[in-house]
Structures are given as C-alpha cells and as structure tokens.
Design a protein around this motif. Sequence first.
Motif, PDB file in Angstrom:
ATOM      1  N   ASP A 296       0.843  -1.207   0.000  1.00 30.05           N
ATOM      2  CA  ASP A 296       0.000   0.000   0.000  1.00 30.05           C
ATOM      3  C   ASP A 296       0.875   1.253   0.000  1.00 30.05           C
ATOM      4  O   ASP A 296       0.606   2.214  -0.738  1.00 30.05           O
ATOM      5  CB  ASP A 296      -0.916   0.012   1.229  1.00 30.05           C
ATOM      6  N   ARG A 297       1.929   1.226   0.817  1.00 28.24           N
ATOM      7  CA  ARG A 297       2.824   2.381   0.886  1.00 28.24           C
ATOM      8  C   ARG A 297       3.601   2.557  -0.413  1.00 28.24           C
ATOM      9  O   ARG A 297       3.890   3.686  -0.836  1.00 28.24           O
ATOM     10  CB  ARG A 297       3.781   2.242   2.077  1.00 28.24           C
ATOM     11  N   ALA A 298       3.935   1.446  -1.042  1.00 24.64           N
ATOM     12  CA  ALA A 298       4.654   1.521  -2.316  1.00 24.64           C
ATOM     13  C   ALA A 298       3.793   2.176  -3.387  1.00 24.64           C
ATOM     14  O   ALA A 298       4.275   3.001  -4.173  1.00 24.64           O
ATOM     15  CB  ALA A 298       5.088   0.126  -2.765  1.00 24.64           C
ATOM     16  N   VAL A 299       2.517   1.842  -3.414  1.00 29.31           N
ATOM     17  CA  VAL A 299       1.600   2.445  -4.383  1.00 29.31           C
ATOM     18  C   VAL A 299       1.450   3.933  -4.099  1.00 29.31           C
ATOM     19  O   VAL A 299       1.484   4.776  -5.014  1.00 29.31           O
ATOM     20  CB  VAL A 299       0.229   1.738  -4.358  1.00 29.31           C
ATOM     21  N   ASP A 300       1.300   4.283  -2.817  1.00 29.46           N
ATOM     22  CA  ASP A 300       1.189   5.702  -2.452  1.00 29.46           C
ATOM     23  C   ASP A 300       2.444   6.463  -2.857  1.00 29.46           C
ATOM     24  O   ASP A 300       2.366   7.583  -3.384  1.00 29.46           O
ATOM     25  CB  ASP A 300       0.965   5.834  -0.939  1.00 29.46           C
ATOM     26  N   PHE A 301       3.603   5.858  -2.607  1.00 23.89           N
ATOM     27  CA  PHE A 301       4.869   6.494  -2.963  1.00 23.89           C
ATOM     28  C   PHE A 301       4.937   6.748  -4.470  1.00 23.89           C
ATOM     29  O   PHE A 301       5.335   7.833  -4.917  1.00 23.89           O
ATOM     30  CB  PHE A 301       6.031   5.597  -2.527  1.00 23.89           C
TER      31      PHE A 301
END
Length: 321
Positions: A296-301
């Motif tokens: 999820d954080r990778a997508v947000d990044f």
Amino acid sequence: MDIPQEKLIEMYQKMLLIRYFEERAYEIFGTGVIAGTLHTYLGQEAIAAGIMANLTDDDFITSTHRGHGHVLAKGADPNRMMAELFGKETGYCKAKGGSMHIADFDIGILGANGVVGGGIPIATGAGLSCKLKYKNQRVVACFFGDGASNTGAFHEAINLAGVWKLPVLFVCENNLYAMGTSITKATAVDDIAKRAIGYGIAGVVADGNDVIDVYLKGKEAVARAKAGEGPTLIECKTYRLKGHSKYDPATYRPKEEVEAWLKRDPIKIHRAKLLNFGISENTLVSLEKKTMELIDRAVDFAQESPKGPVEISLEDVYAGD
C-alpha cells in the motif's frame, strides 16, 4: 530438516511480498497507469524466495523479463520498483527502464533483462569476477526460463562456467511454456537439469512450488560453488498463474492442467507447513497484514512521486559527458 524458524518465516514474507506486489501491479496495469506490458511472477514465488534465502547482499543475481520476484526477494525497495512501473523519477531507472530493467548494484542485482537468455552470459562474467577477485566466496544466481535453455547463450555460457568451475547457480524456472510454446514441443529431454551432464557440472531438479525444497537445493549449490567445485544447474519445475504477459489470455493451456497447478499454490503450501511446524495463525495473519501495508505504501509512494522532466531523458544513457 535443519532450517531455523526465522528462515522459514522470512521466506514466507518474501513470497507474500512478491505475490502482493504482482497482484497490485496487475490490477493497476488494467487502469492504464502502467505503460508497456507486464510479465508477472505470480505462481513462481517459491523459487526466488528459496534461492535468495541462501544469498547475501554481497552475492549477485541476473534476472529476466519476469523479474519482479527476483529483485524483491534479493532486497530491492518496493517503493522504487513501483515508482518505476508508474514512470516516475523516483523509480530505479528514473522511469527509463520500466518493468523489465530493475537493477541495484548496491545489493548485487545486476539487472533484469528483456532479452530471453540475455542474463546467462552476464552471470558467467560475474562468476569469473567472483572466482578471481573473491576466491569463490561470492556467488551468482542466474535466473532464466525453460525457453532460454534452448538459446545459444545458455549452452555457451554454461559450458564456459563449467570449464572454469565458476561459482554460479544457473536457475531454470521451468513453467512449462516459453511464451505460448509448450516445452514438450521444443525440448527433447524431460528434465532440463539433465543437460548439466554435457557440461560436466552438477544438475538437480527442485519442486519449484515448494520453497523448502528450492532452499535446500540452493544451499547445496552455494556450498558446492564456494568449495571451488563449480556451477550447478537447478531446474525448478513450476507454473505461472497468468499468461506470458498482461496481454496473453493463455487459452493454449488445458483447463485441467491449470486447475491442477492452482491446487499447488506455493504460498498455500508453505503456509500449511508453517502451521504444522507450530507457528501460530496469529503470527501469519500479522505478517500478511504488515506485508500488504508495505505494498500500500509503495503504491502511495509511486502515485505521489513526480514525473521526470523531459530534460533528464538522456541522463544515465551514455557514458561520460
């Protein structure tokens, strides 16, 4: 079986990381955000996780067009990987490489490769460096598919690695299809590992859907390499869950075959073993949740990262000024 519990859990986490990354990338690709094409590693997670569990940051790997799993298992940053897929400046290649060209020399990732079999001679070259410079105490893991085993590069590079006894693990991910061509129509031998005999090196077959079997076969190969006994050809028999690429519906595969392999999902197999080894359901659920949060954080990044200006298009493309 003498594998520390921490290692068993670590391999499960790597498999989850690959699975969740690939599922999300596959989903996002359908929205048009990711350009080009996408070759997912879904179904083959046990191979990357099992082999890489024997390596350190000082060891090297060469990868393929289906390389997300390899580089994630080696320790690549999922944020930078996702950003590269999104075409963002914060990606590994600053948006110039896309899905098939992830590299990180700091942790030994010499690069994924869009050329079938292209990483095999590179691995032999890196293996020569490991022998001469590091006295075989660093190794190279070279990943390629069954189709690549029929290229000239495969035979030439493995022959030379055998002659010079280089510390290389040649890992053939036999998912039964080279694009849409069944291995039965393109390869005369029933086990690709048998080809090792012709080059005077060790050849073994691993269950590519059982991360423990892959890990143990990889461990033996690493020990052999570091002892100066040369390379090993490890054939991991597996199956990709999707078609060759995002645009391939894989209608050439028999329905019964697909259903049979789906029952042998490598993540489900290893999860069941972990429970049998006494690792609690709560531990696994917590790990699954934390790994999903990483994605999820990778997508947000990736979404929040800037696109590179046109002016950087030729940066890092040519040597010197």
